[in-house]
Design a protein around this motif. Structure first.
Motif, PDB file in Angstrom:
ATOM      1  N   PHE A  77       0.793  -1.888   0.309  1.00 44.08           N
ATOM      2  CA  PHE A  77       0.286  -0.140   0.008  1.00 44.08           C
ATOM      3  C   PHE A  77       0.405   1.209   0.062  1.00 44.08           C
ATOM      4  O   PHE A  77      -0.099   2.489  -0.148  1.00 44.08           O
ATOM      5  N   GLY A  78       1.739   1.362  -0.011  1.00 45.78           N
ATOM      6  CA  GLY A  78       2.999   1.997  -0.251  1.00 45.78           C
ATOM      7  C   GLY A  78       3.481   3.085   1.112  1.00 45.78           C
ATOM      8  O   GLY A  78       3.506   2.177   1.749  1.00 45.78           O
ATOM      9  N   GLU A  79       4.605   3.338   1.045  1.00 44.78           N
ATOM     10  CA  GLU A  79       5.268   4.056   2.646  1.00 44.78           C
ATOM     11  C   GLU A  79       4.481   4.725   2.970  1.00 44.78           C
ATOM     12  O   GLU A  79       5.255   4.188   4.042  1.00 44.78           O
ATOM     13  N   PHE A  80       3.646   5.254   3.419  1.00 45.90           N
ATOM     14  CA  PHE A  80       2.402   6.159   4.363  1.00 45.90           C
ATOM     15  C   PHE A  80       2.178   4.947   4.759  1.00 45.90           C
ATOM     16  O   PHE A  80       2.388   5.214   6.649  1.00 45.90           O
ATOM     17  N   VAL A  81       1.567   4.759   5.213  1.00 44.12           N
ATOM     18  CA  VAL A  81       0.832   3.552   5.708  1.00 44.12           C
ATOM     19  C   VAL A  81       1.693   2.723   5.847  1.00 44.12           C
ATOM     20  O   VAL A  81       1.601   1.671   7.125  1.00 44.12           O
ATOM     21  N   GLY A  82       3.118   2.327   5.287  1.00 46.42           N
ATOM     22  CA  GLY A  82       4.118   1.191   5.827  1.00 46.42           C
ATOM     23  C   GLY A  82       4.711   1.781   6.904  1.00 46.42           C
ATOM     24  O   GLY A  82       4.821   1.438   7.910  1.00 46.42           O
ATOM     25  N   PHE A  83       4.532   3.653   7.451  1.00 43.68           N
ATOM     26  CA  PHE A  83       5.290   3.707   7.707  1.00 43.68           C
ATOM     27  C   PHE A  83       4.675   3.795   9.016  1.00 43.68           C
ATOM     28  O   PHE A  83       4.930   3.311  10.192  1.00 43.68           O
ATOM     29  N   GLU A  84       3.221   4.115   9.103  1.00 51.08           N
ATOM     30  CA  GLU A  84       2.199   4.059  10.272  1.00 51.08           C
ATOM     31  C   GLU A  84       2.545   2.713  10.871  1.00 51.08           C
ATOM     32  O   GLU A  84       2.324   2.601  12.132  1.00 51.08           O
ATOM     33  N   VAL A  85       2.485   1.762   9.988  1.00 50.75           N
ATOM     34  CA  VAL A  85       2.887   0.238  10.679  1.00 50.75           C
ATOM     35  C   VAL A  85       4.099   0.359  11.732  1.00 50.75           C
ATOM     36  O   VAL A  85       3.929  -0.552  12.625  1.00 50.75           O
ATOM     37  N   GLY A  86       5.121   0.186  10.645  1.00 52.79           N
ATOM     38  CA  GLY A  86       6.318   0.547  11.504  1.00 52.79           C
ATOM     39  C   GLY A  86       6.383   0.756  12.766  1.00 52.79           C
ATOM     40  O   GLY A  86       7.047   0.516  13.688  1.00 52.79           O
ATOM     41  N   PHE A  87       5.752   2.565  12.583  1.00 54.48           N
ATOM     42  CA  PHE A  87       6.455   3.679  13.498  1.00 54.48           C
ATOM     43  C   PHE A  87       5.136   3.012  14.828  1.00 54.48           C
ATOM     44  O   PHE A  87       5.963   3.017  16.008  1.00 54.48           O
ATOM     45  N   MET A  88       4.352   2.724  15.084  1.00 51.92           N
ATOM     46  CA  MET A  88       3.676   1.940  15.581  1.00 51.92           C
ATOM     47  C   MET A  88       4.118   1.503  16.235  1.00 51.92           C
ATOM     48  O   MET A  88       4.204   0.821  17.428  1.00 51.92           O
ATOM     49  N   LYS A  89       3.966   0.662  15.661  1.00 50.05           N
ATOM     50  CA  LYS A  89       4.591  -1.359  16.144  1.00 50.05           C
ATOM     51  C   LYS A  89       6.256  -1.187  16.200  1.00 50.05           C
ATOM     52  O   LYS A  89       6.218  -1.243  17.998  1.00 50.05           O
ATOM     53  N   TRP A  90       6.967  -0.143  16.221  1.00 47.43           N
ATOM     54  CA  TRP A  90       8.263   0.128  16.956  1.00 47.43           C
ATOM     55  C   TRP A  90       8.083   0.809  18.827  1.00 47.43           C
ATOM     56  O   TRP A  90       8.833   0.158  19.559  1.00 47.43           O
ATOM     57  N   ALA A  91       6.673   1.627  18.870  1.00 47.44           N
ATOM     58  CA  ALA A  91       6.292   2.772  19.400  1.00 47.44           C
ATOM     59  C   ALA A  91       5.984   1.856  20.484  1.00 47.44           C
ATOM     60  O   ALA A  91       6.332   1.295  21.286  1.00 47.44           O
ATOM     61  N   ILE A  92       5.237   1.033  20.239  1.00 51.13           N
ATOM     62  CA  ILE A  92       4.591  -0.170  21.118  1.00 51.13           C
ATOM     63  C   ILE A  92       5.168  -0.822  21.795  1.00 51.13           C
ATOM     64  O   ILE A  92       5.240  -1.462  23.237  1.00 51.13           O
ATOM     65  N   ALA A  93       6.259  -1.841  21.064  1.00 54.69           N
ATOM     66  CA  ALA A  93       7.272  -2.504  21.462  1.00 54.69           C
ATOM     67  C   ALA A  93       8.118  -2.359  22.551  1.00 54.69           C
ATOM     68  O   ALA A  93       8.415  -2.713  23.110  1.00 54.69           O
ATOM     69  N   ILE A  94       8.573  -1.088  22.310  1.00 54.27           N
ATOM     70  CA  ILE A  94       9.367  -0.048  23.324  1.00 54.27           C
ATOM     71  C   ILE A  94       8.348  -0.158  24.603  1.00 54.27           C
ATOM     72  O   ILE A  94       9.071  -0.434  25.426  1.00 54.27           O
ATOM     73  N   ILE A  95       7.069   0.487  24.262  1.00 53.74           N
ATOM     74  CA  ILE A  95       6.729   0.203  25.438  1.00 53.74           C
ATOM     75  C   ILE A  95       6.219  -0.227  26.168  1.00 53.74           C
ATOM     76  O   ILE A  95       6.229  -1.035  27.500  1.00 53.74           O
TER      77      ILE A  95
END
Length: 436
Positions: A77-95
């Motif tokens: 689905f492109g870079e923006f959707v990928g970034f939203e998924v990746g950013f949230m995953k990284w942040a939540i995984a750290i939390i």
């Protein structure tokens, strides 16, 4: 020491990422809602989560790079959707990692101090030490992390296997009658079947989550295209069997009394071992929390590495040393986790931060399930060794929306806020020169 994870190590990592302290506390909540019928709910939820896991299994066979759901969303689905998924995953995984480290300190403190109030300094020192130790171990390379993960996973299995095979002999058939007992609402009214079933399913659903993290560290597996789909499938089957046996044995020993116990597995052990159950379960809980923290220390930095490899966060984070260890991503992840640990133990609470996890799951599951249908049409990608029927992603998407609908208002607001923050970071990346 081999620097890559083979099939068995990947399976153990997946088991470690899913099965945690929740299994020691899960049965009472489900039985309080539907009685022994909780076993049927486990099977139902297992089938639903396996449908999502199969979507991950199919698309994981097309890629060998780190990132998991981020990679699949970006490619489909492109870079923006990928970034939203990746950013949230990284942040939540750290939390999540910080929360587990704090939970470990509290569990250890309860073991040492009993019912006395835990010193804040004790929690801070223990939790910080765990994060630092796992970060240093991770920096030493995937080989050492693989060895320790395998060891602690086997240690985690031991008390669970003891519980199943020893306590199985004390199961009484009459404890499963009546088989369906509907729970009550906070107002004291008996719940309808649909309300009780959905509430119990939600409780059990979260005990199965974590499989989506297994695809994150694909570059550290010996043969990701072959091993990852098989590992995801086998992990979900093994976890389902374990949950059925553990909950079934607990019900078979305690019956409906299980619903009244805050620590049901410990209570069942105590019924058999006359007072030693708490000690056995206490050790098992510490090992379980430590095990999930270990899996998090391995998997979480790989999300940041994947984002950096595509230039969506500073490329320096993608740096690997000669041993192919993403040292910068590991250090940054460790520092952020340590900061949250100190915040949680010395200043505030993780309750609000952890609430975002509901939306985090949602934005990983839906794009991945949709990606199954989209990526099948890509001729430039290899065929998957696993191909699920087309109705499976559709069912999985419906399940994910069901999960979202059942989230409370605070979780929705906070989760959506996280998506907005991710969008701001993405816009910053673009304004800074499209790529870092």
């Amino acid at each position: 020491m081999n620097s890559k994870l083979g099939f068995l190590s990947v399976v153990l990592l997946g088991f470690n990422a899913i099965v945690g302290s929740g299994i020691f506390l899960l049965p009472n909540k489900a039985v309080a809602l539907v009685g022994p019928f909780a076993l049927v709910v486990v099977v139902f939820v297992a089938l639903l989560t396996i449908s999502i896991a199969l979507c991950f299994a199919e698309v994981s066979a097309k890629f060998e790079k780190n990132g998991g759901a981020y990679v699949y969303a970006k490619e489909a689905f492109g870079e923006f959707v990928g970034f939203e998924v990746g950013f949230m995953k990284w942040a939540i995984a750290i939390i999540a990692w910080a929360t587990m480290a704090t939970g470990f300190s509290e569990a250890l403190g309860a073991w040492i101090y009993g019912s006395s109030e835990l010193p804040i300094s004790f929690k801070a020192i223990v939790a910080s030490s765990l994060v630092l130790a796992l970060t240093l171990m991770n920096l030493a390379g995937i080989g050492l992390s693989k060895f320790f993960n395998n060891l602690i996973t086997l240690a985690k299995l031991t008390p669970l296997l003891i519980f199943i095979f020893v306590c199985l002999w004390f199961v009484k058939a009459e404890n499963f009658q009546p088989f369906l007992v509907l729970g009550t609402s906070s107002a004291g009214e008996v719940l309808s079947f649909s309300a009780a079933f959905s509430a119990a399913a939600l409780v059990i659903f979260y005990a199965f989550t974590g499989f989506e993290s297994l695809a994150i560290a694909a570059e550290d597996y010996k043969n990701p295209k072959k091993d990852l789909p098989r590992a995801i499938t086998w992990v979900m089957i093994i976890v389902c069997v374990f949950y059925l046996l553990i909950i079934g044995v607990a019900i078979g020993i305690l019956g409906l009394d299980l619903a009244k116990e805050n620590a049901p597995i410990a209570a069942a052990f105590d019924r058999i071992f006359s007072g030693y159950g708490a000690s056995i379960v206490g050790i098992g809980t510490l090992i379980s929390i430590g095990g999930i923290a270990t899996a998090s220390s391995i998997l979480t930095p790989r999300v940041g590495h994947a984002l950096a490899s595509d230039g969506l966060v500073p490329r320096i984070i993608a740096y690997k040393n000669k041993a192919q260890t993403p040292v910068v991503a590991i250090i940054i992840t460790g520092v952020l986790t340590l900061a949250l640990v100190l915040y949680g133990t010395l200043i505030g609470s993780f309750a609000v931060l952890a609430a975002i996890s509901v939306i985090s799951r949602f934005i990983q599951y839906v794009p991945t399930c949709l990606a199954v249908l989209v990526l099948r049409k890509r001729k430039d990608l290899p065929q998957s060794s696993i191909k699920v029927p087309s109705f499976v992603p559709v069912i999985a998407i419906i399940i994910s929306f069901w999960l979202l609908i059942n989230a409370n208002g605070e979780q929705l607001i906070i989760g959506l806020g996280g998506l907005v923050v991710a969008a701001v970071f993405y816009a910053f990346a673009k304004l800074a020169g499209k790529k870092f």
